[in-house]
Design a protein around this motif. Structure first.
Motif, PDB file in Angstrom:
ATOM      1  N   GLN A 100     -52.925 -35.220  18.301  1.00 28.48           N
ATOM      2  CA  GLN A 100     -52.856 -35.813  18.743  1.00 28.48           C
ATOM      3  C   GLN A 100     -51.118 -36.875  19.688  1.00 28.48           C
ATOM      4  OE1 GLN A 100     -55.698 -40.249  17.111  1.00 28.48           O
ATOM      5  NE2 GLN A 100     -55.061 -39.496  15.021  1.00 28.48           N
ATOM      6  N   SER A 101     -50.440 -36.865  19.355  1.00 27.35           N
ATOM      7  CA  SER A 101     -48.948 -37.034  20.140  1.00 27.35           C
ATOM      8  C   SER A 101     -48.686 -35.307  20.539  1.00 27.35           C
ATOM      9  CB  SER A 101     -48.186 -37.888  18.840  1.00 27.35           C
ATOM     10  OG  SER A 101     -48.328 -37.257  18.038  1.00 27.35           O
ATOM     11  N   ASN A 102     -49.408 -34.800  20.484  1.00 26.56           N
ATOM     12  CA  ASN A 102     -48.787 -33.124  21.284  1.00 26.56           C
ATOM     13  C   ASN A 102     -48.590 -33.371  22.690  1.00 26.56           C
ATOM     14  OD1 ASN A 102     -48.206 -30.702  21.963  1.00 26.56           O
ATOM     15  ND2 ASN A 102     -48.038 -29.978  19.691  1.00 26.56           N
ATOM     16  N   PRO A 103     -47.385 -33.258  23.136  1.00 30.38           N
ATOM     17  CA  PRO A 103     -47.613 -33.210  24.710  1.00 30.38           C
ATOM     18  C   PRO A 103     -48.112 -32.352  25.128  1.00 30.38           C
ATOM     19  CG  PRO A 103     -44.931 -33.302  23.149  1.00 30.38           C
ATOM     20  CD  PRO A 103     -45.918 -33.249  22.151  1.00 30.38           C
ATOM     21  N   ALA A 136     -51.447 -25.266  20.368  1.00 26.93           N
ATOM     22  CA  ALA A 136     -50.896 -26.263  19.002  1.00 26.93           C
ATOM     23  C   ALA A 136     -51.745 -25.990  17.846  1.00 26.93           C
ATOM     24  CB  ALA A 136     -51.044 -27.747  19.703  1.00 26.93           C
ATOM     25  N   GLU A 137     -51.549 -26.088  16.991  1.00 28.36           N
ATOM     26  CA  GLU A 137     -51.862 -26.146  15.940  1.00 28.36           C
ATOM     27  C   GLU A 137     -51.214 -26.788  14.810  1.00 28.36           C
ATOM     28  OE1 GLU A 137     -54.007 -23.055  12.162  1.00 28.36           O
ATOM     29  OE2 GLU A 137     -53.125 -22.093  14.099  1.00 28.36           O
ATOM     30  N   GLY A 138     -52.517 -27.860  13.980  1.00 24.04           N
ATOM     31  CA  GLY A 138     -52.101 -28.539  12.686  1.00 24.04           C
ATOM     32  C   GLY A 138     -52.612 -29.805  12.329  1.00 24.04           C
ATOM     33  N   VAL A 177     -61.280 -33.349  11.008  1.00 28.05           N
ATOM     34  CA  VAL A 177     -61.043 -32.224   9.963  1.00 28.05           C
ATOM     35  C   VAL A 177     -60.235 -32.283   9.713  1.00 28.05           C
ATOM     36  CG1 VAL A 177     -62.355 -31.706  12.451  1.00 28.05           C
ATOM     37  CG2 VAL A 177     -60.132 -32.194  11.979  1.00 28.05           C
ATOM     38  N   ASP A 178     -59.593 -31.127   8.806  1.00 27.34           N
ATOM     39  CA  ASP A 178     -58.537 -30.892   8.272  1.00 27.34           C
ATOM     40  C   ASP A 178     -57.402 -30.471   9.042  1.00 27.34           C
ATOM     41  OD1 ASP A 178     -59.210 -31.815   5.391  1.00 27.34           O
ATOM     42  OD2 ASP A 178     -60.128 -29.702   5.738  1.00 27.34           O
TER      43      ASP A 178
END
Length: 605
Positions: free
Chosen positions: A586-589, A578-580, A565-566
């Motif tokens: 993968q690294s978002n706490p 979260a969005e990104g 995915v983009d």
């Protein structure tokens, strides 16, 4: 369908039957033909459309009594005097009256579901039965006698061996019309009713219209049968049109195979002959003091339903070698044909789907809370989250199945709320389902062709008369193209239910693509797929993205998502946390805590 030797043999046997059989056997064959015409309508209504009706005998009575009244009444009202006692004009009036009443009754009862629908048919079936016996102009309980015989080309069909040919010619014509209809775009829409209303509507099928079509056809078949019955008997009374006969018609359909056109003939023949045999044999064995034949007949029906719940025709077909089984002659257009017109996809980067402050409440439960997201042309967006995060609820609101309590969803700059699923499908949104929704008894090719429903416009009459062949060939060629595109080109004529679960999910994607969408919504498309199948699916979705299509997918397989995915939107407890980009997620706490309590997402996957 191509002509086959068994069908030719049947026509030949019917041609000689009145010439060689005794009068009694010819009479039985006449009744079998009359009953089959009614049961054929039940095959469409119940076996194909999934709607149970106990009231078909009332429509038989409507056709019979209309003709009886018009052909025996000496002083007809001025507005009916033009019929002049003609059975053929009485048939026309009966068809018009039946169609009008069927449209009214269908509008009242076809919106019912579950057990309420058959109860509704019982209600109006009983009402019509008592109407026949109450009206003085229809002879009350005594009935109407001295009906004139039908005349054809100057010949009076006043005996059973004469009207025999008319009964069976009309029946064979009805069978041909039914088969033509089922092997068409309209027929697939009718068959899609058993796959669920949500699935059918999301493919662009007007489900209420399809229900009304089969209800009307079944009523007309029954009415024509009543007209033939009246002029065969030359006498009409209310008894044959009661609820008990409506139940017998259903038994005939069940015995032969309620989903089989030829099962209607088999079931009618077996029940008629069995009843006659029991009525002759049991009084000799047990005496004439009771209705033993009814008791034995009921027990035999229960036994049959246990041993062959699908009826006898499918059971017989399983015994026929595959090379001898008839196969529908599906008219797939050649590669050099013009093909269906295609949608112009939006420019890359254009916002196609947008959710603004979407909130969904179920009583005191907030399933989605002020959700915002957008999908752009030429990108793949993943909506992920732990179980219970509200993804499915959000998915249903984005696709128009549910309406937000607050906020709005825009698709192609138009509000989705208030639009039907088929209207949204026409705008260019197509979807798959978390739990696969296919018609397992239909071929893979025809299942996928349902997705192209909105890309054709030929109606019921064109389908019944086989005037839709050019369009049908184009729709089926498009279905084949999409199947080859997703790697299922070798399974065109296999039953969809015989495919593995992963293949069925791919089939759903092919069906969605057949609608020529600009936005594809995929609900857990990788579930049940093997590693190589996931790789093939990923390559397909990348190609679609490259062509400019927008894709939104809900998925639990993080390895599949992260490499494809983009952008990713993550939900928890109905909210976006979260969005990104995949590497950011993968690294978002907050995401790591929601999923794993601090572990890495890709390690868990």
């Amino acid at each position: 369908m191509k002509l086959h030797l068994p069908l030719i043999a049947l026509v030949v046997l019917l041609g000689f039957a009145p010439l060689v059989l005794p009068t009694f056997q010819v009479t039985l064959l006449n009744y079998i033909g009359l009953y089959t015409l009614v049961v054929l309508g039940l095959v469409l209504l119940t076996g194909v459309g999934g709607m149970t009706s106990f009231g078909q005998a009332a429509f038989v009575g409507l056709g019979a009594y209309t003709s009886a009244y018009l052909t025996t009444t000496e002083q007809l009202p001025a507005w009916l005097a033009w019929t002049g006692g003609s059975p053929w004009l009485a048939l026309l009036i009966g068809i018009l009256l039946t169609a009008s009443l069927a449209l009214l009754l269908g509008a009242l009862t076809l919106k019912l579901s579950g057990h309420y629908l058959p109860l509704g048919t019982i209600a109006w079936g009983i009402s019509l039965y008592y109407l026949f016996s109450t009206l003085d102009g229809l002879g009350g309980h005594s009935g109407v006698s001295d009906l004139p015989p039908i005349s054809l080309f100057g010949m009076a069909l006043d005996r059973g061996n004469k009207i025999f040919y008319l009964i069976w010619a009309i029946l064979l014509l009805a069978i041909l019309i039914t088969q033509n209809l089922l092997n068409s775009r309209e027929g697939r829409a009718i068959r899609a009713l058993k796959g669920g209303q949500v699935m059918a509507e999301s493919m662009g099928v007007n489900t209420f219209r399809s229900k009304m079509v089969v209800f009307l056809i079944a009523a007309l078949f029954a009415s024509v049968s009543g007209w033939l019955y009246a002029h065969n008997q030359r006498f009409v009374s209310p008894t044959p049109f009661g609820l008990h006969m409506g139940i017998e018609y259903l038994f005939m359909a069940l015995i032969g195979g309620v989903g089989s056109v030829w099962g209607a003939l088999l079931g009618s023949g077996i029940l008629t002959m069995l009843k006659q045999w029991l009525e002759n044999l049991l009084p000799q064995l047990l005496g004439s003091g009771g209705n033993y034949e009814t008791i034995v007949f009921g027990l035999l029906i229960v036994l049959l339903m246990q041993r062959a719940p699908g009826g006898l025709w499918p059971l017989l077909m399983r015994l026929v070698p595959a090379r001898l089984k008839p196969r529908p002659d599906l008219p797939i257009a050649g590669d050099d044909a013009p093909g269906l017109s295609r949608r112009t996809l939006p420019a890359a980067g254009q916002v196609i789907l947008e959710a603004r402050e979407v909130t969904k409440r179920f009583g005191g439960l907030v399933a989605n809370d002020k959700m915002n997201l957008s999908v752009h042309a030429g990108e793949i967006l993943a909506l992920i989250g732990p179980n219970g995060a509200g993804k499915s609820t959000m998915f249903n609101q984005l696709s128009g199945v549910d309406v937000p309590s607050e906020g709005e969803v825009l698709f192609m700059d138009e509000r989705v709320g208030g639009k039907t699923s088929r209207q949204i499908a026409r705008m260019g949104m197509s979807r798959t389902f978390q739990h696969v929704k296919l018609l397992p008894g239909m071929s893979v090719l025809e299942n996928v062709a349902i997705g192209a429903h909105l890309r054709g416009d030929k109606g019921v009459l064109a389908a019944a008369l086989h005037l839709d062949r050019t369009e049908e060939a184009e729709l089926l060629r498009e279905a084949r193209r999409q199947l080859e595109r997703v790697g299922l080109g070798d399974y065109l004529y296999e039953e969809a239910g015989s495919l593995a679960l992963g293949q069925q999910r791919i089939l759903e994607i092919a069906r969605a693509l057949c609608a020529d969408p600009c936005l594809l919504l995929l609900d857990e498309p990788a579930a049940g797929l093997r590693h190589k199948e996931k790789q093939a699916l990923g390559e397909l979705l990348k190609r679609l993205r490259g062509e400019g299509m927008a894709i939104l997918l809900v998925e639990h397989d993080m390895d599949f998502v992260m490499g494809l995915v983009d952008r990713i939107v993550v939900m928890e407890f109905g909210q976006k946390i979260a969005e990104g980009l995949p590497e950011e997620i993968q690294s978002n706490p907050a995401v790591l805590e929601a999923y794993l309590g601090g572990a890495e997402i890709n390690e868990h996957a």
